[in-house]
Motif scaffolding. Structure first.
Motif, mmCIF file in Angstrom:
data_model
loop_
_atom_site.group_PDB
_atom_site.id
_atom_site.type_symbol
_atom_site.label_atom_id
_atom_site.label_comp_id
_atom_site.label_asym_id
_atom_site.label_seq_id
_atom_site.Cartn_x
_atom_site.Cartn_y
_atom_site.Cartn_z
ATOM 1 N N ARG A 265 0.826 -1.205 0.000
ATOM 2 C CA ARG A 265 0.000 0.000 0.000
ATOM 3 C C ARG A 265 0.865 1.263 0.000
ATOM 4 N N LEU A 266 1.984 1.234 0.725
ATOM 5 C CA LEU A 266 2.912 2.371 0.703
ATOM 6 C C LEU A 266 3.409 2.625 -0.725
ATOM 7 N N ALA A 267 3.784 1.553 -1.401
ATOM 8 C CA ALA A 267 4.277 1.680 -2.774
ATOM 9 C C ALA A 267 3.185 2.208 -3.697
ATOM 10 N N LEU A 268 1.981 1.675 -3.572
ATOM 11 C CA LEU A 268 0.874 2.141 -4.408
ATOM 12 C C LEU A 268 0.537 3.601 -4.136
ATOM 13 N N VAL B 117 19.681 1.145 -16.537
ATOM 14 C CA VAL B 117 19.897 0.418 -15.288
ATOM 15 C C VAL B 117 18.863 0.751 -14.213
ATOM 16 N N GLN B 118 17.906 1.605 -14.532
ATOM 17 C CA GLN B 118 16.928 2.058 -13.539
ATOM 18 C C GLN B 118 16.236 0.880 -12.867
ATOM 19 N N GLY B 119 16.323 0.849 -11.549
ATOM 20 C CA GLY B 119 15.684 -0.212 -10.789
ATOM 21 C C GLY B 119 16.466 -1.511 -10.753
ATOM 22 N N ARG B 120 17.580 -1.556 -11.469
ATOM 23 C CA ARG B 120 18.350 -2.802 -11.541
ATOM 24 C C ARG B 120 19.734 -2.673 -10.930
ATOM 25 N N ALA B 121 20.114 -1.426 -10.562
ATOM 26 C CA ALA B 121 21.427 -1.209 -9.959
ATOM 27 C C ALA B 121 21.395 0.085 -9.157
ATOM 28 N N ASP B 122 22.233 0.141 -8.140
ATOM 29 C CA ASP B 122 22.350 1.335 -7.313
ATOM 30 C C ASP B 122 23.173 2.366 -8.088
ATOM 31 N N VAL C 11 10.033 -6.879 0.184
ATOM 32 C CA VAL C 11 8.751 -6.782 -0.523
ATOM 33 C C VAL C 11 8.900 -5.873 -1.752
ATOM 34 N N ILE C 12 9.536 -4.733 -1.582
ATOM 35 C CA ILE C 12 9.718 -3.794 -2.699
ATOM 36 C C ILE C 12 10.548 -4.427 -3.808
ATOM 37 N N GLN C 13 11.593 -5.157 -3.425
ATOM 38 C CA GLN C 13 12.468 -5.781 -4.429
ATOM 39 C C GLN C 13 11.743 -6.836 -5.252
ATOM 40 N N ASP C 14 10.651 -7.389 -4.725
ATOM 41 C CA ASP C 14 9.860 -8.356 -5.492
ATOM 42 C C ASP C 14 9.316 -7.739 -6.781
ATOM 43 N N PHE C 15 9.164 -6.413 -6.800
ATOM 44 C CA PHE C 15 8.564 -5.736 -7.951
ATOM 45 C C PHE C 15 9.598 -5.036 -8.834
ATOM 46 N N LEU C 16 10.861 -5.119 -8.438
ATOM 47 C CA LEU C 16 11.938 -4.546 -9.250
ATOM 48 C C LEU C 16 12.521 -5.630 -10.143
ATOM 49 N N PRO C 17 13.065 -5.243 -11.303
ATOM 50 C CA PRO C 17 13.684 -6.245 -12.174
ATOM 51 C C PRO C 17 14.912 -6.867 -11.510
ATOM 52 N N ALA D 54 11.490 3.796 -11.137
ATOM 53 C CA ALA D 54 12.344 4.795 -10.495
ATOM 54 C C ALA D 54 11.847 5.069 -9.074
ATOM 55 N N ALA D 55 10.532 5.151 -8.903
ATOM 56 C CA ALA D 55 9.962 5.394 -7.579
ATOM 57 C C ALA D 55 10.224 4.216 -6.643
ATOM 58 N N LEU D 56 10.046 3.005 -7.145
ATOM 59 C CA LEU D 56 10.306 1.822 -6.318
ATOM 60 C C LEU D 56 11.787 1.714 -5.972
ATOM 61 N N ASP D 57 12.630 2.067 -6.933
ATOM 62 C CA ASP D 57 14.077 2.052 -6.700
ATOM 63 C C ASP D 57 14.439 3.041 -5.595
ATOM 64 N N LYS D 58 13.814 4.204 -5.623
ATOM 65 C CA LYS D 58 14.061 5.214 -4.598
ATOM 66 C C LYS D 58 13.596 4.707 -3.228
#
Length: 149
Positions: A30-33, A131-136, A87-93, A53-57
């Protein structure tokens, strides 16, 4: 409005968490949404690139918080942040390996014609969307400095 499959994935995961009565997971989703909804309202559109990008942040914020909580001796809060990060990483590539990152940076250097540190901005501009969402980004920056230096 652009289609956003990341938002759709989060929405279906939220429904599943509700059905399974997974309160902690549901709260994080819910926080992510809510963050994606805020972006959608503010920017009038939301696509997968912006959502990632938002999930990565959000993931980076959790990593920083984990470090701070551990150094303060608050393992209970660090564990909560670690759970949210998972949980957040589950939705990142899938994250990129250091070798993959170096190859992307080498390609960007060749494409931009960069010759030294003064061209770092050009290289970062080419690398970031790939690399967005796939690397720091700190890791990317180190790789660019290493290969340009």
């Amino acid at each position: 409005m652009s289609e956003c499959t990341v938002k759709d994935q989060l929405t279906s995961a939220m429904k599943e968490a509700m059905r399974n009565r997974e309160k902690a997971r549901l709260s994080t989703i819910r926080l992510a949404l809510a963050e994606l909804k805020r972006i959608e309202v503010d920017e009038k559109s939301l696509d997968d690139t912006r959502a990632l990008a938002a999930l990565d942040k959000m993931a980076k914020q959790r990593r920083d918080a984990i470090t701070q909580f551990k150094s303060a001796g608050r393992t209970d809060l660090a564990e909560q942040e670690q759970f949210e990060l998972t949980v957040i990483q589950d939705f990142l590539p899938e994250p990129l390996s250091p070798e993959d990152i170096d190859q992307i940076v080498r390609d960007a250097i060749a494409q931009s014609g960069a010759e030294g540190m003064k061209d770092m901005g050009k290289v970062m501009g080419l690398v970031k969307p790939q690399v967005q969402g796939r690397a720091d980004m700190a890791q990317i920056s180190q790789s660019v400095k290493k290969l340009l230096g």
